[in-house]
Write a protein that holds these residues in place. Structure first.
Motif, PDB file in Angstrom:
ATOM      1  N   VAL A  93       0.844  -1.187   0.000  1.00  0.00           N
ATOM      2  CA  VAL A  93       0.000   0.000   0.000  1.00  0.00           C
ATOM      3  C   VAL A  93       0.884   1.243   0.000  1.00  0.00           C
ATOM      4  N   PHE A  94       0.523   2.203  -0.852  1.00  0.00           N
ATOM      5  CA  PHE A  94       1.263   3.453  -0.968  1.00  0.00           C
ATOM      6  C   PHE A  94       0.307   4.616  -0.739  1.00  0.00           C
ATOM      7  N   GLU A  95       0.738   5.587   0.052  1.00  0.00           N
ATOM      8  CA  GLU A  95      -0.032   6.796   0.305  1.00  0.00           C
ATOM      9  C   GLU A  95       0.711   7.973  -0.294  1.00  0.00           C
ATOM     10  N   ASN A  96       0.093   8.637  -1.272  1.00  0.00           N
ATOM     11  CA  ASN A  96       0.728   9.737  -1.984  1.00  0.00           C
ATOM     12  C   ASN A  96       2.119   9.367  -2.493  1.00  0.00           C
ATOM     13  N   GLY A  97       2.232   8.123  -2.995  1.00  0.00           N
ATOM     14  CA  GLY A  97       3.479   7.657  -3.573  1.00  0.00           C
ATOM     15  C   GLY A  97       4.459   7.060  -2.592  1.00  0.00           C
ATOM     16  N   GLU A  98       4.210   7.157  -1.269  1.00  0.00           N
ATOM     17  CA  GLU A  98       5.117   6.628  -0.259  1.00  0.00           C
ATOM     18  C   GLU A  98       4.596   5.300   0.282  1.00  0.00           C
ATOM     19  N   PHE A  99       5.488   4.304   0.339  1.00  0.00           N
ATOM     20  CA  PHE A  99       5.101   2.992   0.858  1.00  0.00           C
ATOM     21  C   PHE A  99       4.754   3.108   2.339  1.00  0.00           C
ATOM     22  N   ILE A 100       3.580   2.593   2.745  1.00  0.00           N
ATOM     23  CA  ILE A 100       3.164   2.681   4.154  1.00  0.00           C
ATOM     24  C   ILE A 100       2.968   1.320   4.806  1.00  0.00           C
ATOM     25  N   GLY A 101       3.057   0.215   4.040  1.00  0.00           N
ATOM     26  CA  GLY A 101       2.970  -1.085   4.683  1.00  0.00           C
ATOM     27  C   GLY A 101       2.399  -2.178   3.801  1.00  0.00           C
TER      28      GLY A 101
END
Length: 303
Positions: free
Chosen positions: A63-71
């Protein structure tokens, strides 16, 4: 006259490579939850067992939030109250989605092509007001409610959904017909509207877009009917209140397109003169929906 002949014709079926099917609706109230399964060949009778919970476990879902991997999402033991046990294929991640943020899911499972889906949570910019509620008793003894709702629509393309839910209780009886407990239940309420912006095939929940009132205040009526079980308090001594809520959602475009095409296909079901409606999907190398909505919930009354 008793002699016949037989000719065997071999028909070669095309190769079929199964694809991943994704279903998730992100919102501002719940952590991330996703269901993963697979599609089937058109003649595969395995579709009949879909309701048994033939989901796919053991997948890697990033899962990515605004392009950043979050988990990575973890297998979630979703309880099946009707059949007992749990249903495979559910995944969760303890992350509360934020309005205005974009979320991308990358699904990998051995034997399948990697699938990708993305959605942006709508901004919490719309305002609404429940203007008026009128009630009457219908011919079946139920209560009809006519509700007037106004929405202040921001400029630009916006998509909305209205749903009414009834949170009530169901008595649990023992072998001697004595009430031993009350089971809380939540059920959708049948709603309908004759407003021009809402297609006639939209019922149970109203899904519409703002192309006729973009950037303006929009007011419309819809009707809901349900049976108020006041007898639970009078006859069985229920002490807790039941209540009815209206859910107003600002939806992503992919959410609107998926459920709008699904409703239209269901509306045309059984009509031999109408071509099937292709169901919208925004999953690359797969099928299904990665959608989202921002939701506001309003309790219209308790009983």
């Amino acid at each position: 006259m008793l002699i016949s002949c037989e000719l065997t014709i071999d028909i070669e079926q095309p190769d079929f490579d199964a694809s991943l099917v994704v279903q998730t609706n992100l919102n501002n109230h719940e952590p991330l939850l996703l269901f993963l399964s697979q599609d089937y060949y058109i003649l595969d009778r395995a579709l009949e067992n879909y309701s048994d919970g033939n989901g796919l476990s053991g997948a890697d879902i990033s899962v990515f939030e605004n392009g950043e991997f979050i988990g990575l999402m973890e297998n979630y033991p979703f309880n099946n109250s009707l059949q007992g046990g749990t249903i495979d294929g559910f995944y969760s991640l303890e992350c509360r989605p934020q309005s205005g943020s974009t979320y991308r899911f990358e699904m990998e499972k051995e034997g399948f092509t990697k699938a990708i889906g993305e959605t942006k949570i709508p901004l919490e910019t719309f305002q609404y007001e429940i203007e008026e509620i009128n009630e009457s008793i219908n011919e079946w003894g139920g209560t009809d409610y006519r509700i007037e709702l106004s929405i202040d629509d921001p400029e630009g393309p916006n998509y909305y959904e209205v749903e009414v839910m009834q949170h009530t209780f169901q008595p649990v009886f023992d072998d001697f017909e004595n009430v031993v407990a009350f089971l809380p239940i939540t059920q959708g309420v049948y709603i309908r509207s004759e407003n021009i912006v809402i297609p006639e095939y939209q019922y149970d929940r109203l899904l519409f877009k703002d192309e006729l009132f973009d950037g303006k205040s929009f007011r419309f009526n819809f009707s809901a009917d349900f049976y108020l079980e006041n007898s639970l308090k009078e006859e069985y001594g229920l002490t807790e209140d039941s209540h009815v809520v209206v859910k107003i959602r600002s939806c992503s475009e992919e959410y609107f397109n998926y459920y709008n095409t699904a409703a239209l296909q269901n509306w045309n079901d059984g009509d031999p003169l109408v071509e099937p409606v292709p169901i919208f999907t925004n999953v690359q190398n797969g099928f299904g929906l990665v959608g989202s909505y921002f939701e506001r919930v309003d309790t219209i009354f308790t009983y």
